[in-house]
Design a protein around this motif. Structure first.
Motif, short mmCIF file in Angstrom:
data_model
loop_
_atom_site.label_atom_id
_atom_site.label_comp_id
_atom_site.label_asym_id
_atom_site.label_seq_id
_atom_site.Cartn_x
_atom_site.Cartn_y
_atom_site.Cartn_z
N ALA A 569 -11.16 4.75 -85.99
CA ALA A 569 -11.68 4.88 -87.35
C ALA A 569 -10.79 4.16 -88.35
CB ALA A 569 -11.79 6.37 -87.72
N THR A 570 -9.48 4.23 -88.12
CA THR A 570 -8.55 3.51 -89.00
C THR A 570 -8.80 2.02 -88.92
OG1 THR A 570 -6.87 5.23 -88.77
CG2 THR A 570 -6.11 3.06 -89.45
N ALA A 571 -9.01 1.51 -87.70
CA ALA A 571 -9.29 0.08 -87.53
C ALA A 571 -10.53 -0.33 -88.30
CB ALA A 571 -9.44 -0.25 -86.05
N ALA A 572 -11.56 0.50 -88.24
CA ALA A 572 -12.80 0.18 -88.97
C ALA A 572 -12.54 0.15 -90.47
CB ALA A 572 -13.89 1.20 -88.63
N HIS A 573 -11.73 1.10 -90.95
CA HIS A 573 -11.40 1.11 -92.38
C HIS A 573 -10.62 -0.15 -92.76
CE1 HIS A 573 -9.60 1.97 -96.20
NE2 HIS A 573 -8.40 2.00 -95.65
N LEU A 574 -9.63 -0.52 -91.94
CA LEU A 574 -8.83 -1.71 -92.24
C LEU A 574 -9.69 -2.96 -92.27
CD1 LEU A 574 -5.73 -0.93 -89.98
CD2 LEU A 574 -5.83 -0.78 -92.47
N ALA A 575 -10.60 -3.08 -91.29
CA ALA A 575 -11.48 -4.25 -91.24
C ALA A 575 -12.41 -4.27 -92.45
CB ALA A 575 -12.28 -4.25 -89.94
N ALA A 576 -12.98 -3.10 -92.79
CA ALA A 576 -13.88 -3.05 -93.94
C ALA A 576 -13.15 -3.38 -95.23
CB ALA A 576 -14.52 -1.66 -94.04
N SER A 577 -11.93 -2.89 -95.36
CA SER A 577 -11.13 -3.19 -96.54
C SER A 577 -10.88 -4.69 -96.65
CB SER A 577 -9.79 -2.44 -96.46
OG SER A 577 -8.92 -2.83 -97.49
N TYR A 578 -10.59 -5.33 -95.52
CA TYR A 578 -10.33 -6.77 -95.53
C TYR A 578 -11.59 -7.55 -95.87
CZ TYR A 578 -8.78 -11.36 -93.87
OH TYR A 578 -8.47 -12.69 -93.79
N VAL A 579 -12.70 -7.21 -95.23
CA VAL A 579 -13.95 -7.93 -95.50
C VAL A 579 -14.35 -7.76 -96.95
CG1 VAL A 579 -16.40 -8.06 -94.95
CG2 VAL A 579 -14.73 -7.80 -93.11
N ARG A 580 -14.19 -6.53 -97.50
CA ARG A 580 -14.50 -6.30 -98.90
C ARG A 580 -13.63 -7.18 -99.81
NH1 ARG A 580 -12.56 -1.78 -101.84
NH2 ARG A 580 -10.63 -2.26 -100.74
N ASP A 581 -12.33 -7.25 -99.52
CA ASP A 581 -11.43 -8.06 -100.34
C ASP A 581 -11.71 -9.55 -100.16
OD1 ASP A 581 -10.27 -5.79 -101.30
OD2 ASP A 581 -8.50 -5.88 -100.01
N LEU A 582 -12.08 -9.95 -98.94
CA LEU A 582 -12.48 -11.34 -98.71
C LEU A 582 -13.68 -11.72 -99.57
CD1 LEU A 582 -12.30 -11.97 -94.84
CD2 LEU A 582 -10.99 -13.14 -96.61
N GLN A 583 -14.66 -10.83 -99.58
CA GLN A 583 -15.87 -11.10 -100.35
C GLN A 583 -15.54 -11.24 -101.84
OE1 GLN A 583 -18.75 -11.97 -99.42
NE2 GLN A 583 -20.44 -10.67 -100.08
N ARG A 584 -14.71 -10.35 -102.34
CA ARG A 584 -14.30 -10.44 -103.74
C ARG A 584 -13.56 -11.75 -104.02
NH1 ARG A 584 -11.74 -4.40 -104.79
NH2 ARG A 584 -13.70 -3.25 -104.96
N TYR A 585 -12.67 -12.10 -103.11
CA TYR A 585 -11.87 -13.32 -103.29
C TYR A 585 -12.75 -14.56 -103.30
CZ TYR A 585 -8.71 -17.12 -101.84
OH TYR A 585 -8.03 -18.31 -101.74
N GLU A 586 -13.66 -14.65 -102.34
CA GLU A 586 -14.51 -15.82 -102.26
C GLU A 586 -15.41 -15.93 -103.49
OE1 GLU A 586 -14.41 -18.13 -99.89
OE2 GLU A 586 -12.91 -17.12 -98.66
N LEU A 587 -15.93 -14.79 -103.96
CA LEU A 587 -16.77 -14.81 -105.15
C LEU A 587 -15.98 -15.24 -106.37
CD1 LEU A 587 -18.78 -11.49 -104.60
CD2 LEU A 587 -19.68 -13.83 -104.44
N ALA A 588 -14.76 -14.74 -106.51
CA ALA A 588 -13.93 -15.11 -107.66
C ALA A 588 -13.53 -16.58 -107.60
CB ALA A 588 -12.68 -14.23 -107.70
N LEU A 589 -13.23 -17.06 -106.41
CA LEU A 589 -12.84 -18.47 -106.27
C LEU A 589 -14.00 -19.38 -106.65
CD1 LEU A 589 -10.40 -20.19 -105.36
CD2 LEU A 589 -11.40 -20.22 -103.07
#
Length: 758
Positions: A569-589
């Motif tokens: 479950a922790t791994a899923a949270h870490l991956a989701a957190s990363y994908v969420r931050d990636l999406q934000r980063y790409e949109l901002a860029l």
């Protein structure tokens, strides 16, 4: 040796499950196999042998921890499928896991060194251990502290050995000079210069310490350390501090730091699979059958995942949208080879011979690291029990042997760690190690125990974003912590704590992790040849094993199964957190910046961005080159470079390491100042093995062109004379931190054509 009677081997013995027998010149680790064999005498198996100084036969007391060999095996059996899934589901290619418990070394392996040949990894496979190199460098320094021929102590001011920094306020921030111990403990007020030596393909260009010394003579103080208390108690993680320590080792010994570690640490310990640099013949030998081979390096692509998320949810980047999507839709992640990899670069001797290599450039194997940690923990237990194993008088010279010096150095480090923890038990780093008392109180202000690298940053970020450590996301990270009553701040159980030491490593194409419980003579090490951007599987697998060993979970299979489920479950949270931050980063860029090409002109055929091009110098040895092509040397000549369509910035003047520049929305090179970023879409960075949570803010990589000159004779375009980059992220975290700061300290000044970029 197997089957030899213990009594026949060494006479009367003290009964314990594991016995360690120090014979003349060698150490034998023996295991009781059968109480009834050989006329009632227990049989033994030779598990390990390595050189040690002469010492009478000695028996170590059994560990106070009662976990048996069979229980250790049950831990591996109970967690293996979960660990394998962590490696497989998040794209890791290969990994080697080692457990040390009461003198016994146990290993499991996953995956391959190279999936194209399907050559498996094993306990002797060599990986880049990255920041796990720091304990080796710390030991080298401690050995010099104990050398009677060298006048140095942990309290010695750094400027005594690096006179280039004499009189610099940078080294007297609190009225006291920065010491050797401050560098070892990451308590300096150095601004973090890491971005200056990171590059798109992972190479580290600096071959000597001169650029760092130049920077430290001119940079402003870190605002984090304005108060003296913060200077001595805060943690300012700095690879550059360890580069300075390596330089001191070289000046004090007259030899490269790599040679000192090879000759004085690795060879006496018999660590034949630990590499600080290789000659060409040695490098060729590593490729031969039967040798300890260097694993290839890999990175996990992110572009496909982001494309699929966008197709499903558009620009949505909320955690409650991304998390269920990741859990149910994350595709099989297939890593791609990173070439040239930092691991290969390190093995060739280029990376590891640099000062920065002392912070991150050593390579090793699971077997070698367990041997190193085993001795390290023995020295700890000797010190705790008042034993002194140094045998200086037995070698006929009255001088300490190499092993004596290693033991003395380790004892010095442990003494320092103990003193620092006694003064402030919330201390999070000392003498080359992350430090924590476990079980950890999640209500405290210290770092999450064992969490390191990307995992640590994501957990700590989610804690800040979602509330206290009891929040759903943060609670997933359960390892090595106390439990609290839901309605109080008091732990539900009061347990006596013990010291744990841990470290992680993250670099291009490699992740690594270790955790030591010295009082239990227990260590876990996990090495991986993949930079797992979604999840640092090495760190998470190591934490899972550490928790099982710490809590003796084989006595409760249901608890171990529950912990494995929590890890997933922790791994899923870490991956989701990363994908969420990636999406934000790409949109901002995409929203805040746009690419620059030679087609961008002012409408009159002149190059619109010529004023930005040129070579700029921050301090001697630290330069940035802005150009359209690798061949135009910063002249921005579109007539010769028109086939290249991207303006680039190359740090340290290396055109092959150029980042594409993107113009900030609303800016123009016709203005008095012009802001751009050299942040890149994460898919491009990850392809080269660079990325992770520390790259997910485009503004961290903004550069501002300033100070335009008047139009030159002949109608040539005007030029910007300065390029400002506030490269230390701690300054950018607080918008007010730049108030009153002289940006001249961060200004790269234009070099005139023909000037040497030194």
């Amino acid at each position: 040796m197997e089957g030899t009677s213990l009594r026949a081997l060494c006479g009367a013995y003290k009964s314990s499950h594991f016995l360690r027998v120090l014979g003349k010149g060698s150490m034998f680790v023996v295991e009781e196999k059968d109480e009834k064999a050989h006329n009632g005498m227990p049989t033994v198996t030779l598990l390990d042998k390595r050189p040690l100084p002469e010492d009478p036969i000695t028996f170590l007391e059994p560990s106070t921890d009662s976990m048996s060999d069979a229980e250790v095996d049950r831990v591996l059996a109970g967690t293996k499928s979960t660990i394998k899934a962590l490696f497989r589901d998040y794209g890791s290619v290969g990994g080697s896991v080692g457990i040390l418990r009461n003198g016994k070394h146990t290993f499991i392996e996953f995956g391959s060194q190279d999936p194209t040949t399907n050559e498996p990894v094993d306990r002797d496979t060599i990986y880049l251990i990255s920041s796990m190199a720091k304990p080796f460098t710390a030991l080298a320094v401690a050995m010099l502290v104990n050398d009677s021929k060298i006048d140095i102590s942990l309290t010695s001011p750094v400027r005594n050995f690096l006179p280039e920094l004499q009189g610099n306020d940078f080294l007297a921030h609190t009225g006291q000079p920065i010491t050797i111990a401050d560098l070892l403990d990451h308590q300096s007020d150095f601004l973090r210069c890491t971005n200056l030596w990171e590059s798109p393909n992972g190479f580290i260009p600096w071959q000597d310490v001169a650029p760092l010394l130049s920077l430290f003579q001119t940079l402003p103080r870190n605002p984090k350390f304005r108060h003296p208390h913060n200077f001595r108690h805060a943690r300012n993680y700095s690879n550059e501090s360890y580069a300075l320590l390596a330089e001191m080792v070289e000046r004090l010994t007259g030899k490269p730091w790599t040679r000192f570690i090879r000759d004085r640490i690795l060879r006496p310990l018999g660590l034949t699979s630990t590499v600080v640099s290789l000659t060409e013949p040695e490098h060729a030998e590593r490729g031969q059958r039967g040798s300890s081979k260097i694993a290839l390096s890999f990175a996990v692509p992110v572009s496909e995942t982001l494309s699929r998320l966008s197709a499903a949810h558009g620009d949505a980047a909320a955690y409650d949208v991304v998390h269920p999507w990741v859990v149910n839709n994350l595709p099989q992640l297939t890593a791609q080879c990173v070439s040239p990899s930092q691991a290969r670069h390190a093995a060739a001797g280029t990376l590891s011979s640099t000062p920065i290599g002392a912070a991150a450039g050593i390579m090793s194997s699971a077997r070698d690291l367990l041997r190193f940690y085993e001795l390290f923990m023995e020295v700890y237990n000797d010190a705790e029990k008042g034993r002194d194993r140094v045998q200086a008088a037995t070698n006929g010279t009255g001088q300490p042997t190499d092993m004596d010096r290693i033991r003395q150095g380790m004892a010095t480090l442990y003494g320092h760690i103990k003193d620092m923890m006694a003064a402030d038990e919330s201390r999070t780093y000392a003498a080359g190690w992350n430090t924590v008392n476990v079980p950890w109180d999640p209500k405290s202000a210290t770092r999450w125990p064992g969490a390191d690298g990307d995992n640590s940053r994501r957990i700590e970020k989610s804690t800040r974003e979602m509330g206290q450590p009891s929040s759903a996301a943060a609670e997933a990270w359960h390892f090595l912590q106390q439990q609290h009553d839901p309605d109080t701040t008091a732990p539900t159980t009061q347990k006596e704590t013990e010291l744990a030491l841990f470290h992680g490593g993250n670099m291009v194409g490699a992740t690594s992790f270790c955790l030591l419980l010295p009082a239990r003579q227990t260590a876990v090490v996990v090495l991986c040849n993949t930079r797992g951007f979604f999840v640092d599987a090495a760190n998470l697998a190591g934490m899972l094993l550490s928790e099982c060993l710490f809590r003796n979970l084989p006595s409760s299979p249901s608890d171990m199964a529950a912990l494995c489920a929590r890890a997933a479950a922790t791994a899923a949270h870490l991956a989701a957190s990363y994908v969420r931050d990636l999406q934000r980063y790409e949109l901002a860029l995409a929203r805040d910046y746009h690419s620059l090409t030679v087609l961008d002109t002012g409408g009159d055929g002149e190059d619109y961005y010529a004023p930005c091009c040129g070579t700029f110098q921050l301090v001697p040895g630290v330069v940035a080159r802005v150009a359209w092509t690798a061949a135009d040397n910063g002249n921005c000549d579109t007539k010769t470079g028109g086939s290249h369509h991207q303006l680039t910035l190359a740090l340290n003047g290396q055109a092959a390491w150029a980042y594409p520049l993107r113009l900030k929305t609303g800016c123009s090179p016709h203005h008095k100042s012009c802001t751009m970023t050299f942040a890149m879409p994460m898919g491009e960075l990850v392809r080269a093995g660079v990325g992770g949570n520390n790259r997910l803010e485009a503004r961290d990589f903004e550069v501002t062109f300033r100070n335009r000159t008047a139009t030159a004779a002949g109608g040539l375009p005007t030029q910007f004379q300065g390029l400002v980059w506030v490269f230390d992220r701690s300054w950018l975290a607080d918008p007010h931190s730049l108030e009153g700061v002289d940006l001249g300290a961060f200004t790269f000044r234009r070099l005139s054509p023909g000037s040497p970029a030194v």
